[in-house]
Motif scaffolding. Structure first.
Motif, PDB file in Angstrom:
ATOM      1  N   UNK A 166       0.830  -1.188   0.000  1.00 14.49           N
ATOM      2  CA  UNK A 166       0.000   0.000   0.000  1.00 14.49           C
ATOM      3  C   UNK A 166       0.870   1.244   0.000  1.00 14.49           C
ATOM      4  N   UNK A 167       0.450   2.244  -0.741  1.00 19.77           N
ATOM      5  CA  UNK A 167       1.140   3.534  -0.740  1.00 19.77           C
ATOM      6  C   UNK A 167       0.853   4.254   0.572  1.00 19.77           C
ATOM      7  N   UNK A 168       1.668   5.244   0.877  1.00 20.25           N
ATOM      8  CA  UNK A 168       1.431   6.036   2.082  1.00 20.25           C
ATOM      9  C   UNK A 168       0.091   6.766   2.007  1.00 20.25           C
ATOM     10  N   UNK A 169      -0.297   7.166   0.810  1.00 21.55           N
ATOM     11  CA  UNK A 169      -1.598   7.821   0.627  1.00 21.55           C
ATOM     12  C   UNK A 169      -2.734   6.848   0.941  1.00 21.55           C
ATOM     13  N   UNK A 212      -2.566   4.225   2.863  1.00 26.13           N
ATOM     14  CA  UNK A 212      -2.549   3.935   4.301  1.00 26.13           C
ATOM     15  C   UNK A 212      -3.252   5.041   5.082  1.00 26.13           C
ATOM     16  N   UNK A 213      -3.024   6.274   4.687  1.00 30.78           N
ATOM     17  CA  UNK A 213      -3.662   7.394   5.375  1.00 30.78           C
ATOM     18  C   UNK A 213      -5.181   7.346   5.196  1.00 30.78           C
ATOM     19  N   UNK A 214      -5.627   7.030   4.010  1.00 31.22           N
ATOM     20  CA  UNK A 214      -7.068   6.928   3.752  1.00 31.22           C
ATOM     21  C   UNK A 214      -7.684   5.789   4.560  1.00 31.22           C
ATOM     22  N   UNK A 215      -7.006   4.655   4.600  1.00 28.85           N
ATOM     23  CA  UNK A 215      -7.515   3.509   5.352  1.00 28.85           C
ATOM     24  C   UNK A 215      -7.535   3.794   6.854  1.00 28.85           C
ATOM     25  N   UNK A 216      -6.493   4.437   7.329  1.00 30.11           N
ATOM     26  CA  UNK A 216      -6.450   4.792   8.745  1.00 30.11           C
ATOM     27  C   UNK A 216      -7.548   5.786   9.113  1.00 30.11           C
ATOM     28  N   UNK A 217      -7.968   6.576   8.130  1.00 24.89           N
ATOM     29  CA  UNK A 217      -9.038   7.549   8.357  1.00 24.89           C
ATOM     30  C   UNK A 217     -10.429   6.923   8.229  1.00 24.89           C
TER      31      UNK A 217
END
Length: 247
Positions: free
Chosen positions: A135-138, A140-145
């Motif tokens: 997963x890209x960092x982008x 990961x951020x979306x999933x974490x959100x």
């Protein structure tokens, strides 16, 4: 075709499975992400086991195939518990766990939980920790959100979702960052033309596992699915040789 049965979990959801009894360790096959026990490798392994008088267990994770549940609720930990519940209910004696793609990550969690009952493992394009390296960092951020991320699906008409619950659980059960305390024999198969899971992941897994009884087989022209006739034949030979090794 063996009849499909259903095993009830404590919360009432039913897990679909097929089981054939026989000699030696029971081979438990774990499908990949959004896959099920009707796939070609699972079916070939089950038919081989039945023909040769071996014990084999197939299942559909909740939210997949014929099992109850919503795929959005699925996590590795939830599916691990379903596998272990079926093993406890239907299997006597030692177990060989075979896992394809995500199933190759889940087999580690199942193998650790089985302890002394684990006789061996066979990974096919194993994908441990793909919530991390895949997963890209982008993303990961979306999933974490709390957002669901959709990926193109080369195997079907609909995009493949990754839900936040699966991502969070996956990050919590990563395996490649340290030694994996499994000492049973392990066989890892991986195609070098795998566009989904780099074949180097199997080398990392071999390094992380504590066992010294590990063999990695690279198929130079093999893709991610390793579902061609020659690939399935390799899988069956590998399983047969491992069964003979541990019995």
């Amino acid at each position: 075709m063996s009849e499909t049965h259903f095993h009830p979990m404590p919360d009432g959801r039913r897990i679909a499975y097929r089981h054939t009894s026989g000699s030696g360790p029971t081979i438990v096959f774990l499908p990949g992400y959004m896959s099920d026990m009707a796939g070609g490798k699972a079916t070939a392994l089950f038919d081989w086991a039945r023909h040769t008088g071996r014990s084999c267990l197939l299942l559909d994770y909740s939210g997949c195939g014929e099992s109850d549940g919503d795929f959005a609720d699925g996590t590795l930990s939830r599916w691990r518990d379903e596998v272990l519940a079926l093993v406890d209910a239907k299997v006597n004696g030692p177990v060989i766990v075979a896992g394809s793609s995500m199933g190759g990550w889940l087999m580690l969690l199942v193998g650790l939980a089985l302890g002394d009952r684990l006789a061996g493992m066979v990974g096919i394009a194993s994908a441990p920790d793909f919530t991390d390296w895949g997963r890209s960092e982008s993303d990961k951020a979306r999933l974490q959100a709390g957002e669901t991320v959709f990926d193109p699906n080369p195997y079907g008409p609909h995009p493949t979702p990754m839900h936040p619950a699966f991502f969070a659980d996956g990050q919590a059960v990563r395996q490649l960052g340290g030694t994996i305390p499994i000492d049973a024999p392990v066989r890892l198969l991986h195609g070098q033309r795998d566009a989904d899971v780099p074949w180097q992941i199997s080398l990392r897994l071999a390094e992380a596992l504590r066992s010294d009884a590990i063999q990695v087989t690279l198929v130079k022209d093999g893709d991610h699915r390793l579902s061609r006739d020659q690939d399935v034949a390799l899988l069956l030979r590998t399983v047969e040789q491992l069964v003979e090794t541990v019995t």
